[in-house]
Enzyme design. Structure first.
Site, PDB file in Angstrom:
ATOM      1  N   LYS A  47      44.246  47.060  42.417  1.00  0.00           N
ATOM      2  CA  LYS A  47      44.830  45.780  41.989  1.00  0.00           C
ATOM      3  C   LYS A  47      46.347  45.865  41.845  1.00  0.00           C
ATOM      4  O   LYS A  47      47.053  44.891  42.043  1.00  0.00           O
ATOM      5  CB  LYS A  47      44.206  45.343  40.664  1.00  0.00           C
ATOM      6  CG  LYS A  47      42.770  44.869  40.798  1.00  0.00           C
ATOM      7  CD  LYS A  47      42.221  44.466  39.447  1.00  0.00           C
ATOM      8  CE  LYS A  47      41.082  43.486  39.617  1.00  0.00           C
ATOM      9  NZ  LYS A  47      40.593  42.971  38.342  1.00  0.00           N
ATOM     10  N   ASP A  83      41.362  36.304  37.906  1.00  0.00           N
ATOM     11  CA  ASP A  83      40.638  36.762  36.712  1.00  0.00           C
ATOM     12  C   ASP A  83      40.798  35.791  35.535  1.00  0.00           C
ATOM     13  O   ASP A  83      39.864  35.578  34.764  1.00  0.00           O
ATOM     14  CB  ASP A  83      41.106  38.165  36.309  1.00  0.00           C
ATOM     15  CG  ASP A  83      40.610  39.231  37.293  1.00  0.00           C
ATOM     16  OD1 ASP A  83      39.560  39.020  37.922  1.00  0.00           O
ATOM     17  OD2 ASP A  83      41.283  40.271  37.432  1.00  0.00           O
TER      18      ASP A  83
END
Ligand code: ATR
Length: 261
Positions: A47, A83
């Protein structure tokens, strides 16, 4: 989840897994446009590492310093992070409330998921946001960072001990677990039943096992409890929207996830 969505929308594409080693990440991302990819998801530990390969990075990914979704647009790579949308959609779907109306206690503010959730809570202006973390310095650092955001409301760091956690829980509407406690069947509940109450909402980002010790304690205390499958669903739905520029077929995606769990 994504293959179900593609089927429902009649899109001729496949969502597949690729094993990419750390030294292959940048070349693999570089190949996406030429190979006809629409986009990819990335997870830990990529990420952060993938940021360097992006041509453009959206606001959420910039805030978090992490991406979970790459969109191939005009042969360029756009990094996004869904997210925050994941937790926001999950709380709305599970409890019928938006984060912006709840006093939130976040357990595990020091991890990657905790950071994304805290940012989303601050962005939606939770009336009160308490950040608890075993390593207190991480909660304090995040608290300082969020307090500098223009949207900041009451944001406080909470030390990881029984008294402080109990007091923070007593004045919170929603408790979110973003620690890894509960992944193993032998783990204790993150908070004991005595710190939970009826009328409270308890969300565990863990979805395997489906009912963690925390969720069992929450139910026993009369609180409403939900696991992290809905967060997985809504971050995926938002990724789909990034890739195809159209609403995701959420119920088909939910059904596919339910079959998996
Ligand atoms: P990531 O989400 O980035 O992979 P992680 O290392 O898996 O992060 O940890 C997630 C969170 O669980 C962290 O907030 C971690 O607390 P620390 O910052 O103090 O490491 C928390 N955590 C893990 N095990 C814990 C435990 N036994 N008690 C309390 N918190 C714990």
């Amino acid at each position: 989840m994504h293959n179900a969505a593609l089927a429902v929308r009649g899109i001729e594409a496949r969502y597949a897994r690729f094993h990419i080693r750390p030294d292959e990440l940048a070349p693999a991302l570089g190949l996406l446009p030429a190979l006809g990819f629409i986009g990819v998801n990335l997870t830990v530990p990529y990420k952060l590492a993938a940021l360097a390969s992006m041509h453009e990075i959206d606001a959420a990914a910039q805030r978090l310093g992490a991406i979970n979704t790459v969109i191939v647009r005009d042969a360029q790579l756009v990094g996004a992070n869904t997210d925050g949308d994941g937790i926001s959609g999950a709380i709305r779907a599970e409890f019928g409330r938006s984060l912006g109306e709840l006093r939130v206690l976040l357990l595990g503010a020091g991890g990657g998921a905790g950071r994304a959730i805290a940012m989303q809570c601050a962005a939606e202006r939770c009336p009160e946001l308490r950040l608890a973390n075993r390593t207190f310095a991480k909660a304090e650092a995040l608290c300082a960072e969020l307090s500098a955001m223009p949207s900041a409301n009451v944001i406080a760091a909470v030390p990881w001990n029984e008294d402080e956690l109990g007091a923070a829980s007593a004045t919170s509407d929603l408790i979110i677990n973003a620690t890894s406690i509960g992944l193993r069947a032998t783990d204790p509940p993150v908070l004991p039943r005595s710190m939970l109450r009826a009328g409270q909402w308890v969300y565990d980002t863990i979805y395997n096992p489906t009912r963690t010790p925390l969720l069992l304690e929450a139910e026993a205390a009369g609180a409403r409890a939900a696991n992290g499958l809905s967060m997985l669903l809504f971050q995926g739905a938002r990724s789909f929207e990034h890739w195809f520029g159209a609403p995701a077929p959420v119920s088909a995606m939910r059904d596919a996830l339910a079959l998996m769990s």
